[in-house]
Design an enzyme around this catalytic site. Structure first.
Site, PDB file in Angstrom:
ATOM      1  CG  ASP A  49      -0.346  -0.086   2.524  1.00  0.00           C
ATOM      2  OD1 ASP A  49       0.898  -0.175   2.593  1.00  0.00           O
ATOM      3  OD2 ASP A  49      -1.086  -0.067   3.531  1.00  0.00           O
ATOM      4  CB  SER A  50       4.544   1.737   0.047  1.00  0.00           C
ATOM      5  OG  SER A  50       4.814   0.554  -0.698  1.00  0.00           O
ATOM      6  CG  ASP A  88       0.368  -4.275   1.853  1.00  0.00           C
ATOM      7  OD1 ASP A  88       0.629  -5.321   2.483  1.00  0.00           O
ATOM      8  OD2 ASP A  88       1.115  -3.274   1.865  1.00  0.00           O
ATOM      9  CE  LYS A 118       2.879  -6.102   3.742  1.00  0.00           C
ATOM     10  NZ  LYS A 118       2.392  -5.022   4.657  1.00  0.00           N
ATOM     11  CD  GLU A 120       0.198  -1.773   8.117  1.00  0.00           C
ATOM     12  OE1 GLU A 120      -0.182  -1.038   9.052  1.00  0.00           O
ATOM     13  OE2 GLU A 120       0.744  -1.331   7.084  1.00  0.00           O
ATOM     14  CD  GLU A 186       7.677  -0.578   8.059  1.00  0.00           C
ATOM     15  OE1 GLU A 186       7.928   0.564   7.616  1.00  0.00           O
ATOM     16  OE2 GLU A 186       6.685  -1.242   7.706  1.00  0.00           O
TER      17      GLU A 186
END
Length: 281
Positions: A49-50, A88, A118, A120, A186
């Site tokens: 999502d970056s 993501d 993925k 978080e 991270e």
């Protein structure tokens, strides 16, 4: 090998089996051309999502939508043949409930052809991870600094220093027990990442963590030097493409202003030169 003679794409069980072995190589990709460049060298290609910050100029990942992730996931899928493709889940698409997460993840996998998603979160997302994995959706977890929670953290700060390390260790244990096949660590201290890697039965993928992790991931634009003013400590610059691109664009602009471009080699004649005509039979 597949029936076509090409190497079969890696799967989540393949990645899980690499625990403690040759380090896993992971890079992000958001477009088909970049996917084709990284695929031969990577074990995992992540549509992160970056993309919101890297390609869309957003100030954080919070504005990224599921539709954006699917669009870029489809583009990357066209360029990936051997690496495991992971996409993501963006902020707001999975936190409400396990059912919401399943709906979002199923749509991503169905519409992009990705092999995994993925998300978080550690202990707080363990129930959701278990819900997904029991229903056939492989999950890569992400703990430590989780960018979607940047407002909670008060910025992109190192997580897990001092007594805070115990919570991240619990997060790692929770996502592994829930069925995640790998976990991204991270921006955590080296010693903490080493402990988690030693204790956790699934591969750890570090970004700003430790060389002891079972693999490493970077944003491809960062390691290629596409941003001349962005140099985080945890990124090694393997190229300076922003400088090269800037110089090339400046040279092009000057050639246009001086009428050096286009030249004779770049324009078309009114008729085909006699030397290039096909002779009559």
């Amino acid at each position: 090998m597949s029936a076509t003679g090409k190497s079969a794409a890696l799967t989540p069980p393949d990645v899980l089996a690499r625990k403690g072995g040759v380090p896993l190589v992971c890079l992000t990709a958001y477009t088909t051309p970049i996917a084709r460049l990284v695929d031969p060298h990577c074990d995992i290609v992540l549509v992160g999502d970056s993309v919101g910050m890297v390609l869309h100029g957003l100030p954080s990942t919070l504005g990224v939508t599921l539709d954006m992730m699917i669009l870029h996931g489809q583009a990357v899928r066209r360029g990936v043949e051997r690496a495991l493709l992971v996409v993501d889940l963006p902020f707001g698409s999975y936190e409400e409930s396990p059912a919401q997460a399943f709906h979002s993840a199923a749509r991503v996998m169905r519409e992009t052809g990705s092999a995994a998603v993925k998300l978080e979160g550690g202990e707080s997302m363990a129930e959701t991870i278990g819900f997904l994995t029991r229903r056939g959706i492989p999950v890569m977890a992400h703990i430590g600094l989780t960018p979607q929670a940047v407002n909670t953290f008060g910025g992109y700060k190192v997580q897990g220093r001092g007594t805070g390390g115990a919570a991240i260790e619990r997060d790692a244990a929770a996502v592994a027990a829930a069925g995640a096949f790998a976990v991204v660590l991270e921006k955590v201290p080296d010693a903490l990442a080493r402990r988690i890697t030693a204790q956790t039965p699934i591969p750890t993928i570090g970004i700003g963590a430790s060389p002891a992790c079972d693999g490493q991931v970077l944003v491809v634009d960062d390691m290629l030097g596409m941003f001349s003013d962005f140099r985080p400590k945890f990124v090694k610059r393997y190229a300076e493409l922003a400088d090269d691109a800037g110089a090339a664009i400046a040279a092009y602009a000057e050639d246009v202003r001086q009428r050096r471009f286009p030249g004779d080699d770049h324009v078309f004649a009114d008729a085909t030169p006699a030397s290039q005509k096909v002779p009559d039979a």
